[in-house]
Design an enzyme around this catalytic site. Structure first.
Site, PDB file in Angstrom:
ATOM      1  N   ASP A  10       3.122   1.161  28.357  1.00 15.15           N
ATOM      2  CA  ASP A  10       2.314   1.296  27.146  1.00 15.15           C
ATOM      3  C   ASP A  10       1.597  -0.041  26.951  1.00 15.15           C
ATOM      4  OD1 ASP A  10       3.872   3.646  26.838  1.00 15.15           O
ATOM      5  OD2 ASP A  10       5.366   2.508  25.697  1.00 15.15           O
ATOM      6  N   ASP A  24       3.808   2.604  21.576  1.00 15.35           N
ATOM      7  CA  ASP A  24       4.998   3.437  21.401  1.00 15.35           C
ATOM      8  C   ASP A  24       6.071   2.677  20.626  1.00 15.35           C
ATOM      9  OD1 ASP A  24       3.798   5.485  22.739  1.00 15.35           O
ATOM     10  OD2 ASP A  24       5.167   5.515  24.448  1.00 15.35           O
ATOM     11  N   ARG A  71      -0.362  12.945  20.161  1.00 21.23           N
ATOM     12  CA  ARG A  71       0.556  11.899  19.691  1.00 21.23           C
ATOM     13  C   ARG A  71      -0.172  10.848  18.846  1.00 21.23           C
ATOM     14  NH1 ARG A  71       4.409  10.689  25.015  1.00 21.23           N
ATOM     15  NH2 ARG A  71       4.997  12.867  25.387  1.00 21.23           N
TER      16      ARG A  71
HETATM   17 CA    CA Z   1       5.960   4.853  26.576  1.00 15.61          CA
END
Ligand code: CA
Ligand code: CA
Length: 447
Positions: A228, A271, A321
């Site tokens: 990420d 995240d 998301r």
């Molecule tokens: Ca991740």
């Protein structure tokens, strides 16, 4: 220190956001912000304002505000960044100013490293990997194992060593204005530490050279990637403010397909997982990305944590998301969701509430193009909640949950077990958000 100047539209927020102990006086083009000791507060030393979301809870979030000059760094290279961040266990307050764009895929002398460089010496090749784990011969019941998977893991480890930056506690990582400050190809990892600020940075092209095939992920299998742009794992008191996230210049539409599935080289943008808690995500721009923000990495991530406030962000060219929430108490307010397809990123949904997540989403604005369905703006597994009012779709007050539930068998619950109180800057009307946020979010706005 030069007084920070702010765009006019930022001024109002700043004046609202500063605590009672702070006096602010605007003059001409700039605004001077003074604390009780009459010391100018610049963007490097600024702490999260009082009541500004969950990260303001308890001890609040000050990052490296108390850093001494020996722990204040200005860096412009990968090696410089690593050195400035120091040891992950050193809790001395520090400020790391990033000047210009740091390419994470470089060696200590600044030489560019490619995927081939990481694969060299490991025996990994994509063609050999594809041959070894072709479902036609390897089947779909077990994860890849053996020579090529070991080689892939070894190559991935070599890339990880270059592109992962571990941020210690009590740290502010901040872009120097006017320098296109940011990190390309990298991941800021904020793991099991408290009190971190990340602001005024552009994150781009965080890519995994070595995606892993998982034939058991979903009904058709998936290629999964490791990095990420910013990842929080067991982190507490984190303020992510005025950053920009994008896949550019390699967009997902350019991804290959193997075994009938997209060879996804991107993971999340930001995240928040593994028991992370007390996080404020404010005035960022999330663009051109698929799996953008995960809150909770599994349905059993942790309980009593994952408390996150998400406000005044722009979400544009996002597939899904935004965020996906699990378990935690999450406040989503005054965001602008532009669900127009951008750079091939066609939206699936914006907010997903699952695993008993307790989401309050209020006064957000959705721009939905003609033919777009309001019922598709949400997602859930039938156990998550989403409460809150004042959400607008193309300027009209809309009950998103009612629209979603009318079209779905797994209903989203409409009652939550908490009431947000850390709500600095909450605007009751979402009406002006598309205009206001267009020029007050993302990196390069703070001065
Ligand atoms: Ca991740
Ligand atoms: Ca993943």
């Amino acid at each position: 220190m030069a007084a920070p100047s702010h765009r006019r539209s930022l001024r109002k927020r700043r004046l609202v956001a500063v605590s009672a102990a702070v006096l602010a006086a605007g003059t001409g083009a700039g605004v001077f912000v003074w604390n009780a000791n009459a010391t100018a507060v610049d963007l490097y030393h600024q702490a999260l304002p009082a009541k500004d979301g969950w990260a303001a809870s308890g001890t609040g979030t000050t990052g490296g505000a108390k850093a001494d000059s020996a722990h204040t760094f200005t860096v412009g290279t990968r090696a410089g960044l690593v050195k400035a961040l120091g040891s992950a266990s050193d809790t001395t307050p520090r400020i790391v100013r990033i000047k210009g764009t740091i390419d994470a895929n470089t060696d200590d002398s600044g030489k560019k490293l490619t995927c081939s460089d990481y694969a060299a010496g490991t025996g990994y090749s994509l063609s050999a990997y594809l041959k070894a784990y072709d479902p036609a011969t390897y089947g779909r019941s077990k994860l890849p194992s053996g020579t090529q998977e070991n080689a892939r893991a070894a190559a991935q480890k070599k890339q990880a060593k270059q592109v992962e930056f571990k941020v210690p506690a009590n740290t502010t990582v901040v872009g120097v204005p006017g320098t296109n400050a940011g990190i390309t190809g990298g991941m800021l990892q904020i793991q099991n530490v408290d009190n971190v600020i990340v602001r005024n940075l552009a994150f781009s092209a965080t890519e995994d050279c070595f995606p892993q095939w998982d034939p058991t992920d979903g009904s058709d299998g998936n290629w999964n990637s490791a990095y990420d742009s910013v990842t929080l794992r067991g982190a507490t008191h984190v303020w992510a403010d005025h950053n920009t996230f994008t896949d550019a210049p390699h967009f997902d539409r350019a991804n290959a397909k193997y075994f009938g599935r997209e060879y996804q080289i991107h993971d999340g943008a930001l995240d928040i997982t593994k028991g992370s808690d007390l996080v404020t995500v404010e005035r960022n721009r999330f663009t051109d990305h698929d799996k953008t923000m995960l809150i909770g990495s599994s349905d059993t991530d942790s309980t009593g944590r994952l408390r996150v406030s998400i406000h005044h962000n722009v979400w544009k060219g996002i597939v899904q998301r935004a965020p996906l929430t699990r378990l935690g108490q999450v406040h989503i307010y005054n965001n602008w969701y532009d669900t127009t397809t951008v750079d091939g990123y066609a939206p699936l949904y914006s907010i997903n509430s699952r695993a008993k997540a307790q989401v309050v989403a209020e006064a957000n604005y959705w721009t939905v193009p003609s033919g777009g369905k309001v019922a598709k703006l949400l997602g859930g597994d039938g156990t998550g909640s989403l409460a809150g009012s004042g959400n607008l779709v193309n300027g009209t007050v809309t009950d998103l949950v009612a629209a979603y539930n009318a079209a779905s068998s797994k209903k989203i619950r409409t009652t939550v077990d908490w009431t947000p109180t850390l709500t600095a800057g909450l605007e009751q009307s979402a009406r002006n958000l598309p205009t206001d946020l267009a020029t007050t979010t993302g990196s390069g706005m703070l001065r």
